[in-house]
Design a protein around this motif. Structure first.
Motif, PDB file in Angstrom:
ATOM      1  N   UNK A  46      17.327  36.649  41.298  1.00 29.63           N
ATOM      2  CA  UNK A  46      17.117  37.955  40.667  1.00 29.63           C
ATOM      3  C   UNK A  46      18.415  38.433  40.006  1.00 29.63           C
ATOM      4  N   UNK A  47      19.556  38.076  40.607  1.00 24.43           N
ATOM      5  CA  UNK A  47      20.863  38.539  40.121  1.00 24.43           C
ATOM      6  C   UNK A  47      21.581  37.527  39.226  1.00 24.43           C
ATOM      7  N   UNK A  48      21.278  36.245  39.385  1.00 24.50           N
ATOM      8  CA  UNK A  48      21.959  35.189  38.615  1.00 24.50           C
ATOM      9  C   UNK A  48      20.934  34.182  38.130  1.00 24.50           C
ATOM     10  N   UNK A  49      21.095  33.757  36.878  1.00 28.14           N
ATOM     11  CA  UNK A  49      20.169  32.756  36.332  1.00 28.14           C
ATOM     12  C   UNK A  49      20.413  31.382  36.937  1.00 28.14           C
ATOM     13  N   UNK A  50      21.687  31.100  37.295  1.00 32.43           N
ATOM     14  CA  UNK A  50      22.032  29.754  37.753  1.00 32.43           C
ATOM     15  C   UNK A  50      23.338  29.785  38.537  1.00 32.43           C
ATOM     16  N   UNK A  51      23.659  28.667  39.133  1.00 34.23           N
ATOM     17  CA  UNK A  51      24.942  28.524  39.803  1.00 34.23           C
ATOM     18  C   UNK A  51      26.080  28.639  38.795  1.00 34.23           C
ATOM     19  N   UNK A  52      25.869  28.134  37.581  1.00 35.66           N
ATOM     20  CA  UNK A  52      26.899  28.242  36.540  1.00 35.66           C
ATOM     21  C   UNK A  52      27.279  29.696  36.299  1.00 35.66           C
ATOM     22  N   UNK A  53      26.275  30.569  36.217  1.00 35.74           N
ATOM     23  CA  UNK A  53      26.546  31.998  36.019  1.00 35.74           C
ATOM     24  C   UNK A  53      27.295  32.589  37.210  1.00 35.74           C
ATOM     25  N   UNK A  54      26.956  32.123  38.406  1.00 32.53           N
ATOM     26  CA  UNK A  54      27.639  32.611  39.602  1.00 32.53           C
ATOM     27  C   UNK A  54      29.107  32.182  39.614  1.00 32.53           C
ATOM     28  N   UNK A  55      29.378  30.938  39.224  1.00 29.22           N
ATOM     29  CA  UNK A  55      30.765  30.459  39.182  1.00 29.22           C
ATOM     30  C   UNK A  55      31.573  31.290  38.190  1.00 29.22           C
ATOM     31  N   UNK A  56      30.992  31.592  37.036  1.00 24.84           N
ATOM     32  CA  UNK A  56      31.679  32.438  36.051  1.00 24.84           C
ATOM     33  C   UNK A  56      31.921  33.829  36.624  1.00 24.84           C
ATOM     34  N   UNK A  57      30.929  34.386  37.309  1.00 17.22           N
ATOM     35  CA  UNK A  57      31.080  35.728  37.905  1.00 17.22           C
ATOM     36  C   UNK A  57      32.176  35.734  38.968  1.00 17.22           C
ATOM     37  N   UNK A  58      32.276  34.647  39.737  1.00 14.08           N
ATOM     38  CA  UNK A  58      33.338  34.511  40.744  1.00 14.08           C
ATOM     39  C   UNK A  58      34.709  34.606  40.084  1.00 14.08           C
ATOM     40  N   UNK A  59      34.905  33.885  38.977  1.00 20.71           N
ATOM     41  CA  UNK A  59      36.201  33.926  38.286  1.00 20.71           C
ATOM     42  C   UNK A  59      36.432  35.275  37.614  1.00 20.71           C
ATOM     43  N   UNK A  60      35.385  35.822  37.008  1.00 22.73           N
ATOM     44  CA  UNK A  60      35.530  37.134  36.362  1.00 22.73           C
ATOM     45  C   UNK A  60      35.924  38.202  37.382  1.00 22.73           C
ATOM     46  N   UNK A  61      35.407  38.081  38.596  1.00 24.44           N
ATOM     47  CA  UNK A  61      35.745  39.043  39.650  1.00 24.44           C
ATOM     48  C   UNK A  61      37.198  38.905  40.093  1.00 24.44           C
ATOM     49  N   UNK A  62      37.794  37.733  39.895  1.00 21.32           N
ATOM     50  CA  UNK A  62      39.191  37.507  40.278  1.00 21.32           C
ATOM     51  C   UNK A  62      40.170  37.890  39.164  1.00 21.32           C
ATOM     52  N   UNK A  63      39.671  38.054  37.948  1.00 22.43           N
ATOM     53  CA  UNK A  63      40.538  38.280  36.791  1.00 22.43           C
ATOM     54  C   UNK A  63      41.445  39.495  36.970  1.00 22.43           C
ATOM     55  N   UNK A  64      40.887  40.670  37.049  1.00 23.79           N
ATOM     56  CA  UNK A  64      41.699  41.884  37.113  1.00 23.79           C
ATOM     57  C   UNK A  64      42.520  41.979  38.401  1.00 23.79           C
ATOM     58  N   UNK A  65      41.965  41.644  39.560  1.00 25.80           N
ATOM     59  CA  UNK A  65      42.807  41.688  40.774  1.00 25.80           C
ATOM     60  C   UNK A  65      44.022  40.762  40.696  1.00 25.80           C
ATOM     61  N   UNK A  66      43.843  39.552  40.143  1.00 26.43           N
ATOM     62  CA  UNK A  66      44.985  38.632  40.021  1.00 26.43           C
ATOM     63  C   UNK A  66      46.023  39.169  39.052  1.00 26.43           C
ATOM     64  N   UNK A  67      45.578  39.674  37.902  1.00 26.83           N
ATOM     65  CA  UNK A  67      46.511  40.237  36.935  1.00 26.83           C
ATOM     66  C   UNK A  67      47.232  41.443  37.525  1.00 26.83           C
ATOM     67  N   UNK A  68      46.490  42.299  38.219  1.00 27.50           N
ATOM     68  CA  UNK A  68      47.106  43.483  38.839  1.00 27.50           C
ATOM     69  C   UNK A  68      48.148  43.079  39.884  1.00 27.50           C
ATOM     70  N   UNK A  69      47.892  41.991  40.599  1.00 26.76           N
ATOM     71  CA  UNK A  69      48.854  41.504  41.587  1.00 26.76           C
ATOM     72  C   UNK A  69      50.143  41.055  40.908  1.00 26.76           C
ATOM     73  N   UNK A  70      50.027  40.284  39.833  1.00 24.23           N
ATOM     74  CA  UNK A  70      51.218  39.873  39.081  1.00 24.23           C
ATOM     75  C   UNK A  70      51.968  41.095  38.558  1.00 24.23           C
ATOM     76  N   UNK A  71      51.248  42.066  38.057  1.00 24.75           N
ATOM     77  CA  UNK A  71      51.873  43.283  37.521  1.00 24.75           C
ATOM     78  C   UNK A  71      52.615  44.040  38.617  1.00 24.75           C
TER      79      UNK A  71
END
Length: 198
Positions: A46-71
């Motif tokens: 219902x929330x994801x079309x495929x595992x591929x979409x989930x893997x992308x969402x996993x990385x997208x969720x890490x984007x801002x927190x990782x950048x904020x940590x470096x900052x």
């Protein structure tokens, strides 16, 4: 939804993130993700079309927190610009000494999907690395100049990602510290060159 309570989609992404980071994306089944998130596979789809979409969402969720940590690491480091850049690497080395540290999730995912350059997770990984590079360029520009900031940021990304890779091979965070020293030297040289152009 109460503050701090995750939506179903967020629970799925969080569960997947823990499993993907711990075991690798190919090793983790959707059944395992659904079980860890406490949802059915029907709810997952219902929330994801495929595992591929989930893997992308996993990385997208890490984007801002990782950048904020470096900052944050850059902001709290003491000293001049080279020392502050080195501070990012010193904090990465400290993180790499934690027993559960398994490297950069973006790079590890790219290795697993190397033959699929158009995969949504590869797109998300490239976007993250470019954001970090752009941020570094912005931090460098006032002291090294517009023309030098972008290639210097690329060199710093190469040092960082190379350090991640070598650390995973040797399990020795000293490689990340050495990369930080090299990064500081590059920044120092760029500042000297900029001062010479004045």
């Amino acid at each position: 939804m109460a503050k701090g309570e995750l939506s179903t989609r967020e629970r799925i992404v969080e569960a997947a993130g823990k499993l993907f980071y711990g075991e690798g994306i190919r090793a983790v089944s959707l059944d395992a993700v659904a079980e860890k998130a406490g949802v059915t596979k029907r709810t997952f789809y219902y929330h994801f079309r495929s595992k591929d979409d989930l893997v992308a969402a996993y990385l997208e969720a890490r984007d801002q927190p990782n950048l904020a940590l470096f900052q944050r690491w850059f902001a709290v480091a003491e000293g001049d610009l080279p020392a502050r850049v080195e501070g990012i690497f010193q904090n990465l080395a400290r993180s790499a000494r934690h027993p559960k540290w398994k490297g950069c999730g973006f790079l590890r995912t790219s290795v697993e999907l190397v033959n699929l350059p158009g995969h949504p997770a590869m797109v998300a990984g490239r976007a993250h690395k470019k954001r970090v590079e752009s941020w570094l360029s912005e931090m460098l520009e006032p002291e090294v100049g517009t023309g030098a900031a972008e290639p210097l940021a690329q060199q710093l990304i190469l040092l960082m990602d190379g350090a991640f890779s070598v650390q995973l091979l040797h399990r020795d965070a000293a490689y990340i510290e050495v990369a930080g020293q090299a990064a500081a030297n590059l920044v120092r040289a760029a500042i000297t060159a900029a001062e010479g152009r004045l």
